[in-house]
Design a protein around this motif. Structure first.
Motif, short mmCIF file in Angstrom:
data_model
loop_
_atom_site.label_atom_id
_atom_site.label_comp_id
_atom_site.label_asym_id
_atom_site.label_seq_id
_atom_site.Cartn_x
_atom_site.Cartn_y
_atom_site.Cartn_z
N SER A 266 -9.25 35.93 31.67
CA SER A 266 -7.88 36.44 31.78
C SER A 266 -7.71 37.60 30.82
CB SER A 266 -6.85 35.35 31.45
OG SER A 266 -6.94 35.01 30.07
N GLY A 267 -6.58 38.29 30.94
CA GLY A 267 -6.27 39.35 29.98
C GLY A 267 -6.04 38.77 28.59
N THR A 268 -5.43 37.59 28.57
CA THR A 268 -5.20 36.92 27.28
C THR A 268 -6.53 36.63 26.61
OG1 THR A 268 -3.22 35.88 28.21
CG2 THR A 268 -4.15 34.87 26.23
N THR B 190 6.43 43.77 24.40
CA THR B 190 5.21 43.57 25.19
C THR B 190 5.20 42.14 25.70
OG1 THR B 190 2.77 43.61 25.15
CG2 THR B 190 3.87 42.96 23.12
N PHE B 191 4.21 41.87 26.56
CA PHE B 191 4.00 40.49 26.99
C PHE B 191 3.49 39.68 25.80
CE2 PHE B 191 1.09 37.25 28.84
CZ PHE B 191 2.07 36.45 29.40
N ALA C 36 1.14 37.70 25.09
CA ALA C 36 -0.28 37.54 24.71
C ALA C 36 -0.71 38.51 23.62
CB ALA C 36 -1.17 37.73 25.94
N THR C 37 -0.15 39.71 23.60
CA THR C 37 -0.58 40.71 22.62
C THR C 37 -0.40 40.18 21.19
OG1 THR C 37 0.45 42.27 24.17
CG2 THR C 37 -0.52 43.20 22.16
N VAL D 151 -0.18 48.98 23.40
CA VAL D 151 -0.07 48.43 24.76
C VAL D 151 0.41 49.57 25.66
CG1 VAL D 151 1.12 46.75 26.22
CG2 VAL D 151 0.53 46.15 23.87
N ASP E 266 -4.50 47.41 24.53
CA ASP E 266 -4.10 46.40 25.50
C ASP E 266 -3.75 47.16 26.78
OD1 ASP E 266 -2.83 44.60 27.14
OD2 ASP E 266 -1.84 43.52 25.52
N ALA F 279 -3.81 45.85 29.77
CA ALA F 279 -3.60 44.83 30.80
C ALA F 279 -2.80 45.36 31.99
CB ALA F 279 -2.89 43.62 30.19
N GLN F 280 -1.86 46.27 31.71
CA GLN F 280 -1.00 46.78 32.79
C GLN F 280 -1.40 48.18 33.23
OE1 GLN F 280 3.16 46.45 31.70
NE2 GLN F 280 2.94 44.38 30.93
N SER G 247 -6.14 42.98 32.45
CA SER G 247 -5.79 41.74 33.14
C SER G 247 -5.85 41.96 34.65
CB SER G 247 -4.36 41.33 32.76
OG SER G 247 -3.88 40.35 33.67
N LYS H 242 -1.01 42.31 39.15
CA LYS H 242 -1.41 43.59 38.56
C LYS H 242 -1.86 44.57 39.66
CE LYS H 242 -1.02 42.67 34.09
NZ LYS H 242 -0.11 41.51 34.04
C1 LIG Z 1 0.54 43.74 28.08
C2 LIG Z 1 -0.18 42.50 28.49
N1 LIG Z 1 -1.11 41.99 27.66
C3 LIG Z 1 -1.80 40.89 27.99
C4 LIG Z 1 -1.58 40.23 29.17
C5 LIG Z 1 -2.33 38.98 29.45
O1 LIG Z 1 -3.00 38.97 30.66
P1 LIG Z 1 -3.23 37.62 31.49
O2 LIG Z 1 -1.93 37.25 32.12
O3 LIG Z 1 -4.28 38.01 32.48
O4 LIG Z 1 -3.71 36.58 30.54
C6 LIG Z 1 -0.63 40.72 30.06
C7 LIG Z 1 -0.40 40.03 31.35
O5 LIG Z 1 0.61 40.02 31.93
C8 LIG Z 1 0.09 41.88 29.72
O6 LIG Z 1 1.03 42.38 30.52
#
Ligand SMILES: Cc1ncc(COP(=O)(O)O)c(C=O)c1O
Length: 381
Positions: A59-61, A85-86, A88-89, A137, A163, A165-166, A187, A192
């Motif tokens: 995953s992105g996480t 941000t989401f 996970a960052t 990000v 990051d 991911a997007q 991600s 996405k």
């Molecule tokens: C900016 C950002 N970082 C990290 C992630 C984490 O990715 P994932 O959902 O694949 O774990 C996302 C996912 O939405 C994201 O938008």
């Protein structure tokens, strides 16, 4: 008319035979873990992202987590991340035992900048913290202004981890998102621009040594079966996901171009209807500096002080919207131990109150877009 925020069914219909054939092949071979499909996908996407190494992960996480683990971040380290941000960052910084420090954003791009990072650095230094990394990000598919950030990081000898991911395929000054810092996380969450059929992610890097360490980290730090050099995790990309992503990757540029066309239509329609004094449209920065700025419009995010009422109006008219993100990470309960207060990051907090994502995906029709803009106009009348 009904306009969903995102509709992936048409994309799947167009690729159904190819995807089903790939899935069937994996099932036939029964090779599910780090087989030829993962390798093939990694090679193709490394060249797409213009990085020397692409490492498929779960995953992105987990991409962020594996990078932080491979770099040995831990207690005593501070990592600067945006608050807007989401989760996970910032969450992954805390998971390795390091401390997230939250930088504010530029209100037009929604991204951190060298200036906001410098302010954050200054605050951290005053507290005597050791800053290990900055994690820009590229929010909503628009790259951060990376040159000043890289200069700052170089001057301060701090690692930059993107990051992305997007932002897969987004460009900054002719470079692809994720090819600029020491490493990058991507991600493939289904929504996405390049989405898997479940969770999947990727790490990109040009650093041979780091790539090797991340590859080990992906399999519990194991260099040879049951011999572990350091502690990693199970961060592997599934063979099935890799097979599906390989079918989709050749279409990614065409999909992102279609999203840009949707964004152009929104801009034209909002402008023609005289709505640009009511809503702020996504910024197109760096234009004047001559840098190419290639937004992939993962999200189309407008802002207005009357966001919540507008959202209610659009929902009543069956138009899907979303709020990315309703509060900054510095305001999240789980980060209360860091001691931030409301008002500490004013631009993040303002964006959290004012932003609204409108429907965007390659197959969105002009009629659907016109309906969205009609309803926004109706609301402001
Ligand atoms: C900016 C950002 N970082 C990290 C992630 C984490 O990715 P994932 O959902 O694949 O774990 C996302 C996912 O939405 C994201 O938008």
């Amino acid at each position: 008319m009904r306009v969903p925020l995102l509709d992936l069914s048409e994309q799947y219909r167009a690729l159904t035979p190819a995807i089903q054939a790939q899935v069937a092949e994996v099932l036939e071979t029964q090779q599910f873990i780090l087989g030829p499909k993962v390798k093939e996908f990694e090679n193709a996407i490394a060249s797409y992202c213009r990085v020397n190494h692409a490492i498929g992960v779960s995953s992105g996480t987990d991409a962020l987590l594996a990078i932080f683990m491979a770099l040995g971040f831990g207690p005593g380290d501070t990592v600067i991340v945006p608050s807007f941000t989401f989760f996970a960052t910032g969450g992954c910084v805390a998971r390795v035992g390091a401390k997230p420090a939250f930088a504010d954003i530029d209100p037009a791009s929604f991204n951190i900048t060298a200036r906001t990072v410098e302010e954050c650095l200054h605050r951290c230094r005053q507290k005597g913290e050791r800053i290990r990394a900055i994690v820009p990000v590229h929010l909503f598919g628009l790259c951060c202004d990376m040159d000043p950030l890289m200069e700052l990081a170089q001057r301060e000898q701090i690692t930059v981890i993107e990051d992305a991911a997007q932002a897969i395929g987004a460009e900054y000054g002719g470079r692809r998102a994720g090819s600029i810092g020491a490493a990058a996380a991507f991600s493939f969450y289904p929504s996405k621009n390049l989405g898997a059929a479940g969770d999947a992610g990727l790490i990109g890097t040009n650093n041979d040594e780091l790539a090797e360490r991340i590859r080990l980290c992906r399999q519990h730090g194991m260099h040879e079966r049951y011999f572990h050099d350091f502690i990693g995790g199970n961060f592997r990309l599934d063979e099935l996901q890799a097979a599906i992503l390989s079918v989709k990757l050749p279409h990614l540029d065409e999909w992102s171009a279609a999203r840009r066309r949707v964004a152009d239509v929104y801009r034209d329609e909002f402008t023609a209807r005289g709505l640009t004094n009511r809503v702020t449209l996504p910024a197109e920065p760096y234009r004047d500096s001559g840098l190419t700025n290639h937004h992939i419009y993962h999200q189309y995010v407008i802002r207005t002080e009357r966001r919540d009422a507008l959202r209610e109006h659009l929902t009543r008219h069956e138009i899907g919207t979303a709020i990315y993100y309703p509060m900054g990470l510095h305001q999240q309960k789980c980060f209360s131990y860091l001691g931030y207060r409301d008002g500490d990051l004013p631009e993040t907090e303002c964006a959290a109150r004012e932003t609204l994502a409108l429907p965007i995906y390659p197959e969105l029709t002009r009629e659907q877009q016109r309906y969205v803009v009609d309803e926004v106009a109706e609301f402001f009348q």
